[in-house]
Write a protein that holds these residues in place. Structure first.
Motif, PDB file in Angstrom:
ATOM      1  N   ALA A  25       0.835  -1.211   0.000  1.00  0.00           N
ATOM      2  CA  ALA A  25       0.000   0.000   0.000  1.00  0.00           C
ATOM      3  C   ALA A  25       0.866   1.256   0.000  1.00  0.00           C
ATOM      4  O   ALA A  25       0.603   2.201  -0.761  1.00  0.00           O
ATOM      5  N   LEU A  26       1.922   1.242   0.814  1.00  0.00           N
ATOM      6  CA  LEU A  26       2.810   2.414   0.880  1.00  0.00           C
ATOM      7  C   LEU A  26       3.483   2.672  -0.468  1.00  0.00           C
ATOM      8  O   LEU A  26       3.625   3.824  -0.892  1.00  0.00           O
ATOM      9  N   ARG A  27       3.875   1.597  -1.155  1.00  0.00           N
ATOM     10  CA  ARG A  27       4.522   1.762  -2.470  1.00  0.00           C
ATOM     11  C   ARG A  27       3.558   2.389  -3.478  1.00  0.00           C
ATOM     12  O   ARG A  27       3.944   3.255  -4.250  1.00  0.00           O
ATOM     13  N   VAL A  28       2.291   1.929  -3.452  1.00  0.00           N
ATOM     14  CA  VAL A  28       1.265   2.485  -4.367  1.00  0.00           C
ATOM     15  C   VAL A  28       1.079   3.972  -4.087  1.00  0.00           C
ATOM     16  O   VAL A  28       1.079   4.811  -5.000  1.00  0.00           O
ATOM     17  N   TRP A  29       0.936   4.321  -2.795  1.00  0.00           N
ATOM     18  CA  TRP A  29       0.693   5.725  -2.436  1.00  0.00           C
ATOM     19  C   TRP A  29       1.900   6.616  -2.755  1.00  0.00           C
ATOM     20  O   TRP A  29       1.730   7.759  -3.183  1.00  0.00           O
ATOM     21  N   MET A  30       3.112   6.097  -2.564  1.00  0.00           N
ATOM     22  CA  MET A  30       4.306   6.895  -2.875  1.00  0.00           C
ATOM     23  C   MET A  30       4.397   7.160  -4.384  1.00  0.00           C
ATOM     24  O   MET A  30       4.823   8.239  -4.800  1.00  0.00           O
ATOM     25  N   ARG A  31       3.972   6.175  -5.184  1.00  0.00           N
ATOM     26  CA  ARG A  31       3.949   6.377  -6.647  1.00  0.00           C
ATOM     27  C   ARG A  31       2.980   7.498  -7.013  1.00  0.00           C
ATOM     28  O   ARG A  31       3.265   8.333  -7.878  1.00  0.00           O
ATOM     29  N   VAL A  32       1.811   7.500  -6.366  1.00  0.00           N
ATOM     30  CA  VAL A  32       0.818   8.552  -6.613  1.00  0.00           C
ATOM     31  C   VAL A  32       1.419   9.917  -6.269  1.00  0.00           C
ATOM     32  O   VAL A  32       1.270  10.888  -7.012  1.00  0.00           O
ATOM     33  N   LEU A  33       2.111   9.972  -5.142  1.00  0.00           N
ATOM     34  CA  LEU A  33       2.700  11.228  -4.677  1.00  0.00           C
ATOM     35  C   LEU A  33       3.735  11.747  -5.677  1.00  0.00           C
ATOM     36  O   LEU A  33       3.825  12.958  -5.923  1.00  0.00           O
ATOM     37  N   GLU A  34       4.497  10.832  -6.260  1.00  0.00           N
ATOM     38  CA  GLU A  34       5.543  11.217  -7.218  1.00  0.00           C
ATOM     39  C   GLU A  34       4.958  11.657  -8.557  1.00  0.00           C
ATOM     40  O   GLU A  34       5.467  12.587  -9.190  1.00  0.00           O
ATOM     41  N   LYS A  35       3.849  11.000  -8.969  1.00  0.00           N
ATOM     42  CA  LYS A  35       3.407  11.164 -10.364  1.00  0.00           C
ATOM     43  C   LYS A  35       2.135  11.992 -10.543  1.00  0.00           C
ATOM     44  O   LYS A  35       1.852  12.459 -11.635  1.00  0.00           O
ATOM     45  N   SER A  36       1.353  12.186  -9.480  1.00  0.00           N
ATOM     46  CA  SER A  36       0.055  12.847  -9.656  1.00  0.00           C
ATOM     47  C   SER A  36       0.213  14.358  -9.814  1.00  0.00           C
ATOM     48  O   SER A  36       0.986  14.996  -9.091  1.00  0.00           O
ATOM     49  N   ALA A  37      -0.557  14.904 -10.740  1.00  0.00           N
ATOM     50  CA  ALA A  37      -0.579  16.358 -10.950  1.00  0.00           C
ATOM     51  C   ALA A  37      -1.798  16.986 -10.265  1.00  0.00           C
ATOM     52  O   ALA A  37      -2.002  18.202 -10.357  1.00  0.00           O
ATOM     53  N   ASP A  38      -2.607  16.179  -9.590  1.00  0.00           N
ATOM     54  CA  ASP A  38      -3.850  16.653  -8.964  1.00  0.00           C
ATOM     55  C   ASP A  38      -3.594  17.015  -7.495  1.00  0.00           C
ATOM     56  O   ASP A  38      -3.387  16.114  -6.668  1.00  0.00           O
ATOM     57  N   PRO A  39      -3.593  18.306  -7.126  1.00  0.00           N
ATOM     58  CA  PRO A  39      -3.267  18.700  -5.739  1.00  0.00           C
ATOM     59  C   PRO A  39      -4.211  18.090  -4.698  1.00  0.00           C
ATOM     60  O   PRO A  39      -3.771  17.677  -3.626  1.00  0.00           O
ATOM     61  N   ALA A  40      -5.509  18.015  -5.011  1.00  0.00           N
ATOM     62  CA  ALA A  40      -6.477  17.437  -4.052  1.00  0.00           C
ATOM     63  C   ALA A  40      -6.179  15.951  -3.834  1.00  0.00           C
ATOM     64  O   ALA A  40      -6.266  15.433  -2.707  1.00  0.00           O
ATOM     65  N   GLY A  41      -5.806  15.246  -4.915  1.00  0.00           N
ATOM     66  CA  GLY A  41      -5.437  13.832  -4.809  1.00  0.00           C
ATOM     67  C   GLY A  41      -4.165  13.655  -3.995  1.00  0.00           C
ATOM     68  O   GLY A  41      -4.062  12.737  -3.164  1.00  0.00           O
ATOM     69  N   ARG A  42      -3.200  14.557  -4.221  1.00  0.00           N
ATOM     70  CA  ARG A  42      -1.949  14.507  -3.452  1.00  0.00           C
ATOM     71  C   ARG A  42      -2.232  14.727  -1.961  1.00  0.00           C
ATOM     72  O   ARG A  42      -1.662  14.056  -1.102  1.00  0.00           O
ATOM     73  N   PHE A  43      -3.144  15.670  -1.681  1.00  0.00           N
ATOM     74  CA  PHE A  43      -3.509  15.941  -0.283  1.00  0.00           C
ATOM     75  C   PHE A  43      -4.093  14.687   0.365  1.00  0.00           C
ATOM     76  O   PHE A  43      -3.731  14.323   1.479  1.00  0.00           O
ATOM     77  N   ARG A  44      -4.972  14.004  -0.366  1.00  0.00           N
ATOM     78  CA  ARG A  44      -5.620  12.815   0.187  1.00  0.00           C
ATOM     79  C   ARG A  44      -4.619  11.681   0.396  1.00  0.00           C
ATOM     80  O   ARG A  44      -4.646  10.980   1.410  1.00  0.00           O
ATOM     81  N   VAL A  45      -3.716  11.492  -0.571  1.00  0.00           N
ATOM     82  CA  VAL A  45      -2.741  10.400  -0.438  1.00  0.00           C
ATOM     83  C   VAL A  45      -1.768  10.691   0.713  1.00  0.00           C
ATOM     84  O   VAL A  45      -1.331   9.771   1.416  1.00  0.00           O
ATOM     85  N   LEU A  46      -1.461  11.958   0.931  1.00  0.00           N
ATOM     86  CA  LEU A  46      -0.610  12.321   2.082  1.00  0.00           C
ATOM     87  C   LEU A  46      -1.317  11.977   3.396  1.00  0.00           C
ATOM     88  O   LEU A  46      -0.693  11.504   4.346  1.00  0.00           O
ATOM     89  N   GLY A  47      -2.648  12.167   3.417  1.00  0.00           N
ATOM     90  CA  GLY A  47      -3.442  11.774   4.603  1.00  0.00           C
ATOM     91  C   GLY A  47      -3.350  10.277   4.864  1.00  0.00           C
ATOM     92  O   GLY A  47      -3.210   9.842   6.015  1.00  0.00           O
ATOM     93  N   CYS A  48      -3.408   9.481   3.776  1.00  0.00           N
ATOM     94  CA  CYS A  48      -3.271   8.014   3.907  1.00  0.00           C
ATOM     95  C   CYS A  48      -1.889   7.650   4.456  1.00  0.00           C
ATOM     96  O   CYS A  48      -1.763   6.786   5.333  1.00  0.00           O
ATOM     97  N   LEU A  49      -0.850   8.305   3.932  1.00  0.00           N
ATOM     98  CA  LEU A  49       0.530   8.023   4.376  1.00  0.00           C
ATOM     99  C   LEU A  49       0.729   8.424   5.838  1.00  0.00           C
ATOM    100  O   LEU A  49       1.403   7.721   6.591  1.00  0.00           O
ATOM    101  N   ILE A  50       0.117   9.538   6.241  1.00  0.00           N
ATOM    102  CA  ILE A  50       0.230  10.002   7.636  1.00  0.00           C
ATOM    103  C   ILE A  50      -0.410   8.980   8.573  1.00  0.00           C
ATOM    104  O   ILE A  50       0.186   8.584   9.582  1.00  0.00           O
ATOM    105  N   THR A  51      -1.616   8.526   8.233  1.00  0.00           N
ATOM    106  CA  THR A  51      -2.330   7.545   9.076  1.00  0.00           C
ATOM    107  C   THR A  51      -1.552   6.233   9.170  1.00  0.00           C
ATOM    108  O   THR A  51      -1.379   5.668  10.256  1.00  0.00           O
ATOM    109  N   ALA A  52      -1.069   5.755   8.021  1.00  0.00           N
ATOM    110  CA  ALA A  52      -0.340   4.475   8.000  1.00  0.00           C
ATOM    111  C   ALA A  52       0.933   4.554   8.841  1.00  0.00           C
ATOM    112  O   ALA A  52       1.227   3.652   9.635  1.00  0.00           O
TER     113      ALA A  52
END
Length: 412
Positions: A25-52
């Motif tokens: 799960a962490l690898r998937v989310w880190m990929r999103v963080l590296e590649k996503s151009a959507d700020p709202a999506g980046r915000f949400r994935v950072l929330g997932c990483l913080i909780t994990a």
């Protein structure tokens, strides 16, 4: 990576995380963080990483992602996102026992009243602030915050928040030694898990069982304490919850010490200390060292007990945990009395009473200490607390502590 793809990858990560495939799960989310151009999506994935990272006890990484999330929230220029990111920053500092920073960030959250979402977060902000005040042994303010958080939970019908607040209240009453309430609140949390928790994370069940175990041990119900702690540890091991594993190991050690089985207690304390050191839980380390000190005292190894006290004192001063310091002065008093070292004994008696005064750990009616032994306590609306028997005997037309504070001279 576009908005839709970002959303899909976040959901994929959540599915893996809920299936206990945390590293994937962490690898998937880190990929999103590296590649996503959507700020709202980046915000949400950072929330997932913080909780994990919080649940794994990787608190420094949690803090790192919380700082990045604040920058993302500023980019989005949304008050709700900003409030949520400051709350995550407060929680990260709470886990790292940086309690003054936690309080400061929580106050920032409360001053940023945005929309309905921000207001709904206020309960979680009050809980985090209460935990920080409890870490600093500022009991009246801690209780005020917990009661506010409970009101938010009831007003918003937020059972998860209510469950977490009940566990914190259990911890609060354990510290000031009203063991009846210390058991009541985690039992209430366990009821909430049974009634509403089918779709919840198992961490809520584990959390309530752990706090019940602590209260049962304090009440001398060691078999019940062991059952609850084993249940909590089983879930913690299944989910790789290192912080809870450390707390359970500490509780197991304390149970063995209560049975005066020091040889079984010591390795449990060592294992707990190892994890507490790894994750940076300095408050937990103080508790471990207090237990180790008491074991050395049972074995009449007073010099080794003093070595443990010295380490614990350094941590307690660093964290600002006044109750820890009070307990250490109390243990030193007992040791120096046994060793007949009267000058050192007097020093610690004076420091002990200074701590009691500073924390207002005395009943404003009878003047006796609070937290010295198991006693039923009652808080007034101002959150000052008294012996229940004193309130029942004397009644009150207002808080004697507040009255006394209001007549203190403004200058000398």
């Amino acid at each position: 990576m576009g908005q839709d793809q970002t959303k899909q990858q976040i959901e994929k990560g959540l599915h893996l995380y809920q299936s206990n495939q945390t590293e994937k799960a962490l690898r998937v989310w880190m990929r999103v963080l590296e590649k996503s151009a959507d700020p709202a999506g980046r915000f949400r994935v950072l929330g997932c990483l913080i909780t994990a990272h919080a649940e794994m006890g990787r608190y420094k990484d949690m803090l790192k992602f919380a700082v990045v999330q604040i920058d993302t929230a500023r980019e989005l220029e949304d008050p709700d996102f900003l409030t949520e990111s400051y709350l995550n920053l407060a929680r990260s500092n709470e886990k790292l026992c940086e309690f003054q920073k936690t309080i400061s960030y929580c106050k920032t959250c409360l001053n940023m009243q945005g929309t309905t979402v921000s207001v709904q977060l206020n309960g979680q902000v009050s809980l985090s602030m209460g935990n920080a005040f409890l870490g600093l042994s500022i009991f009246q303010k801690a209780l005020e915050c917990f009661e506010k958080a409970l009101r938010y939970a009831h007003n918003n019908d937020d059972k998860m928040l209510e469950c977490r607040v009940c566990c914190s209240l259990g911890n609060f009453y354990t510290q000031i030694k009203d063991y009846e309430k210390a058991l009541f609140f985690p039992c209430k949390a366990a009821e909430l898990v049974n009634d509403y928790g089918k779709g919840w994370s198992l961490k809520y069940r584990a959390m309530s069982q752990y706090h019940m175990a602590v209260a049962y041990r304090k009440l001398g119900r060691l078999a019940d304490a062991m059952d609850c702690c084993e249940e909590s540890m089983k879930i913690a091991l299944q989910h790789g919850d290192r912080p809870l594993q450390a707390l359970c190991l500490l509780c197991f050690a304390d149970i063995h010490r209560s049975r005066r089985d020091v040889q079984t207690a010591f390795p449990r304390y060592d294992s707990s200390m190892s994890i507490m050191t790894e994750i940076g839980n300095r408050l937990g380390l103080i508790q471990v060292l207090l237990g180790v000190t008491k074991c050395w005292m049972i074995q009449k190894e007073l010099d080794k007990a003093l070595e443990s006290i010295e380490k614990a004192q350094e941590l307690a001063e660093g964290v600002g945990n006044k109750l820890g310091l009070l307990k250490l002065h109390c243990l030193c008093e007992r040791i120096y009395r046994t060793k007949e070292q009267h000058r050192e004994l007097r020093d610690h008696v004076v420091k002990f009473h200074e701590c009691v005064e500073e924390m207002e750990l005395y009943c404003g009616m009878c003047g006796e200490s609070i937290g010295e032994k198991n006693n039923q306590l009652q808080a007034l609306p101002c959150s000052h607390f008294f012996h229940l028997k004193c309130l029942q005997t004397n009644g009150t037309r207002g808080c004697p502590n507040c009255r006394r504070l209001s007549v203190k001279p403004g200058y000398v």
